[in-house]
Write a protein that holds these residues in place. Structure first.
Motif, PDB file in Angstrom:
ATOM      1  N   GLY A  75       0.777  -1.224   0.000  1.00  0.00           N
ATOM      2  CA  GLY A  75       0.000   0.000   0.000  1.00  0.00           C
ATOM      3  C   GLY A  75       0.806   1.271   0.000  1.00  0.00           C
ATOM      4  N   ALA A  76       2.137   1.185   0.019  1.00  0.00           N
ATOM      5  CA  ALA A  76       2.961   2.394  -0.006  1.00  0.00           C
ATOM      6  C   ALA A  76       2.739   3.136  -1.325  1.00  0.00           C
ATOM      7  CB  ALA A  76       4.428   2.025   0.158  1.00  0.00           C
ATOM      8  N   PRO A  77       2.669   4.465  -1.303  1.00  0.00           N
ATOM      9  CA  PRO A  77       2.375   5.234  -2.519  1.00  0.00           C
ATOM     10  C   PRO A  77       3.317   4.943  -3.682  1.00  0.00           C
ATOM     11  CG  PRO A  77       2.205   6.637  -0.585  1.00  0.00           C
ATOM     12  CD  PRO A  77       2.758   5.330  -0.113  1.00  0.00           C
ATOM     13  N   ILE A  78       4.565   4.611  -3.393  1.00  0.00           N
ATOM     14  CA  ILE A  78       5.517   4.406  -4.478  1.00  0.00           C
ATOM     15  C   ILE A  78       5.099   3.259  -5.381  1.00  0.00           C
ATOM     16  CG2 ILE A  78       7.020   2.844  -3.153  1.00  0.00           C
ATOM     17  CD1 ILE A  78       9.397   4.226  -4.551  1.00  0.00           C
ATOM     18  N   PHE A  79       4.382   2.280  -4.846  1.00  0.00           N
ATOM     19  CA  PHE A  79       3.966   1.131  -5.644  1.00  0.00           C
ATOM     20  C   PHE A  79       2.714   1.425  -6.481  1.00  0.00           C
ATOM     21  CE2 PHE A  79       6.160  -0.771  -1.938  1.00  0.00           C
ATOM     22  CZ  PHE A  79       7.223  -1.324  -2.630  1.00  0.00           C
ATOM     23  N   LYS A  80       2.132   2.594  -6.277  1.00  0.00           N
ATOM     24  CA  LYS A  80       0.948   2.976  -7.039  1.00  0.00           C
ATOM     25  C   LYS A  80       1.292   3.969  -8.150  1.00  0.00           C
ATOM     26  CE  LYS A  80      -1.854   2.470  -2.843  1.00  0.00           C
ATOM     27  NZ  LYS A  80      -2.747   3.160  -1.886  1.00  0.00           N
ATOM     28  N   LEU A 120      19.035   0.613  -6.133  1.00  0.00           N
ATOM     29  CA  LEU A 120      18.099   0.420  -5.030  1.00  0.00           C
ATOM     30  C   LEU A 120      18.598  -0.661  -4.088  1.00  0.00           C
ATOM     31  CD1 LEU A 120      15.348   1.154  -3.774  1.00  0.00           C
ATOM     32  CD2 LEU A 120      14.334  -0.675  -5.157  1.00  0.00           C
ATOM     33  N   GLY A 121      18.651  -0.324  -2.800  1.00  0.00           N
ATOM     34  CA  GLY A 121      19.015  -1.271  -1.752  1.00  0.00           C
ATOM     35  C   GLY A 121      17.966  -1.256  -0.666  1.00  0.00           C
ATOM     36  N   TYR A 138      10.695  -7.684  -0.496  1.00  0.00           N
ATOM     37  CA  TYR A 138      11.774  -6.895  -1.102  1.00  0.00           C
ATOM     38  C   TYR A 138      11.971  -7.290  -2.563  1.00  0.00           C
ATOM     39  CZ  TYR A 138      16.413  -4.961  -1.969  1.00  0.00           C
ATOM     40  OH  TYR A 138      17.475  -4.273  -2.498  1.00  0.00           O
ATOM     41  N   HIS A 139      11.948  -8.578  -2.840  1.00  0.00           N
ATOM     42  CA  HIS A 139      12.116  -9.027  -4.221  1.00  0.00           C
ATOM     43  C   HIS A 139      10.929  -8.598  -5.084  1.00  0.00           C
ATOM     44  CE1 HIS A 139      14.901 -12.403  -2.546  1.00  0.00           C
ATOM     45  NE2 HIS A 139      15.519 -11.253  -2.690  1.00  0.00           N
ATOM     46  N   ASP A 140       9.728  -8.600  -4.521  1.00  0.00           N
ATOM     47  CA  ASP A 140       8.563  -8.090  -5.247  1.00  0.00           C
ATOM     48  C   ASP A 140       8.735  -6.600  -5.565  1.00  0.00           C
ATOM     49  OD1 ASP A 140       7.338 -10.556  -5.195  1.00  0.00           O
ATOM     50  OD2 ASP A 140       6.084 -10.115  -3.447  1.00  0.00           O
ATOM     51  N   ALA A 141       9.291  -5.869  -4.610  1.00  0.00           N
ATOM     52  CA  ALA A 141       9.518  -4.440  -4.815  1.00  0.00           C
ATOM     53  C   ALA A 141      10.537  -4.203  -5.927  1.00  0.00           C
ATOM     54  CB  ALA A 141       9.989  -3.794  -3.511  1.00  0.00           C
ATOM     55  N   LEU A 142      11.584  -5.020  -5.980  1.00  0.00           N
ATOM     56  CA  LEU A 142      12.584  -4.875  -7.040  1.00  0.00           C
ATOM     57  C   LEU A 142      11.961  -5.103  -8.411  1.00  0.00           C
ATOM     58  CD1 LEU A 142      15.673  -6.723  -5.465  1.00  0.00           C
ATOM     59  CD2 LEU A 142      15.246  -4.258  -5.590  1.00  0.00           C
TER      60      LEU A 142
END
Length: 455
Positions: A74-79, A103-104, A138-142
């Protein structure tokens, strides 16, 4: 998509080297070079247009913990809306297209967390407090954010001296997390959207993670584009198969002397937090490599404190040989005035100058390495400059909570009070005035108060 070429190396194992890091569609980065650290996705004190016009920053390091809160979902960056092939991370932080995004999971330097890492997550510090970052999240975010370079997760011990068993866990967890990252990121549909993978190497002795390093060289070498090391000492005795990979340091060098030591071990990219720290403290970096060829009785300072009263009327530039935007248009007295007035422009101008100083420093280092005179030049630099940065004397911009470690209840305020209640201030003024002699009363009273004399 990402290629690295070693143009010159003194040794095929360890030693200073000059290279070129290239990504399709972006300017090549000559190494060794610095990576600009960010806060909430931007280089501190520098707006995006200023970064593009007045600096030569070619790569930025971003931390995922900067963009998430208690829960990563739900973090805005993912939207962030992004077209096919675009990087939501780049769009969210409005980064230039020709700047390499790295990105780390955590910031550099990372704030120690009270909780320990576990087998499936690491502790992080978000904008609303400490939390856990699961390795799968984290891997999903990458995959979602698509940075140019993705640093795999490492189990870094941040709580004092670790036992042998704890060190073994660190190596095993980092090993397992790398395997998962390679499997998940390699399964991405489009190769053009895959981030380049930099394998994290925790700050433990190579002997204690020999199996991990061996697998990097044999099993995962074809999937890796670089190495992210948390201690420059791990650059020593790396497997020969990893020699042609770029090495990025996530350590915390406190001075240019530390940078030279890292470069001497073959580090190619370095995160340098002390650039921002110097700007925050009102310090202008003035060192050169290997330094001015002048007879000196004692080492020169690495920087000058613009808070000092000595700069109150100085019309000289911050550094005599600097041609940055700040030094060609302003002088020490102006920056001193801005600091005293707490104007944000002071820290912007200082950051521009300090980044320019680092550009010249690394350019000179690359030339020295290519000329084969690096060791001699490092000795000259050591003799010509002090080993420590100047001490902080003035107060910097307001401190943000995630920049400092809390010591618990009852701790002092980290920032001075910017304003107060008007009625409280009016009361203080009235009390101050009550103790002053006023020209009221007859001549006898005025004479008793020492204000007048009867004639």
């Amino acid at each position: 998509m990402l290629s690295f070429f070693v143009a010159y190396a003194k040794s095929s194992t360890v030693g200073p080297r000059v290279g070129r890091l290239t990504r399709v569609g972006q300017k090549a980065i000559k190494t060794p070079h610095y990576v600009a650290t960010t806060s909430r996705g931007v280089v501190p004190h520098i707006s995006h247009d200023t970064l593009q016009k007045h600096t030569a920053v070619s790569s930025i390091y971003l931390a995922l913990e900067d963009f998430i809160e208690k829960r990563i979902t739900g973090a805005p960056i993912f939207k962030t809306p992004a077209k096919d092939g675009e990087s939501p991370l780049r769009k969210y932080v409005a980064a230039q297209d020709d700047v390499l995004s790295i990105l780390g999971p955590r910031r550099v330097p990372a704030l120690p967390c009270p909780a320990h890492n576990n087998g499936s997550a690491i502790s992080i510090c978000t904008s609303v407090g400490f939390s856990q970052l699961n390795v799968n999240d984290y891997h999903d975010a990458l995959r979602t954010l698509r940075p140019d370079i993705a640093i795999t997760m490492a189990d870094v011990v941040m709580h004092g001296t670790a036992s042998v068993k704890r060190i073994e866990k660190s190596a095993d967890r980092t090993h397992a997390w790398l395997r998962d990252a390679c499997e998940q990121l390699s399964a991405h549909e489009k190769s053009s959207s895959k981030p380049a993978i930099f394998a994290a190497i925790p700050p433990i002795a190579n002997v204690q993670q020999s199996l991990y390093l061996q697998d990097l060289a044999e099993e995962y070498r074809h999937m890796l584009s670089g190495l992210a090391i948390y201690s420059s000492t791990t650059a020593v005795d790396l497997p020969q198969a990893l020699f042609d990979l770029p090495r990025m340091s996530l350590s915390e060098p406190g001075s240019p002397h530390s940078l030279l030591k890292d470069m001497a071990l073959g580090v190619d990219l370095l995160c340098i937090p002390f650039i921002g720290f110097a700007s925050d403290h009102g310090i202008a970096l003035v060192f050169e490599f290997p330094g001015p060829d002048l007879a000196i009785d004692e080492p020169r300072p690495l920087g000058i404190d613009l808070w000092s009263i000595e700069n109150e009327a100085s019309l000289l530039p911050l550094s005599p040989h600097c041609e940055c935007f700040t030094c060609t248009r302003h002088h020490k007295a102006y920056i001193h005035h801005l600091l005293q007035a707490k104007e944000m422009l002071a820290w912007t101008l200082l950051q521009i100058h300090n980044l320019s100083t680092m550009d010249r420093f690394f350019d000179a280092c690359r030339k020295s390495i290519a000329n084969g005179s690096f060791e001699e030049d490092v000795e000259l630099f050591t003799r010509r400059y002090e080993t420590d940065m100047p001490a902080k004397t003035g107060s910097g911009p307001r401190i943000r909570g995630y920049q400092i470690k809390s010591s618990g209840g009852g701790e002092a305020r980290k920032n001075e009070k910017a304003w107060d209640r008007f009625d409280d201030m009016a009361q203080q003024i009235a009390e101050a005035e009550s103790g002053l002699a006023t020209a009221e009363g007859d001549s006898k009273q005025l004479e008793d108060q020492g204000i007048a004399e009867r004639v």
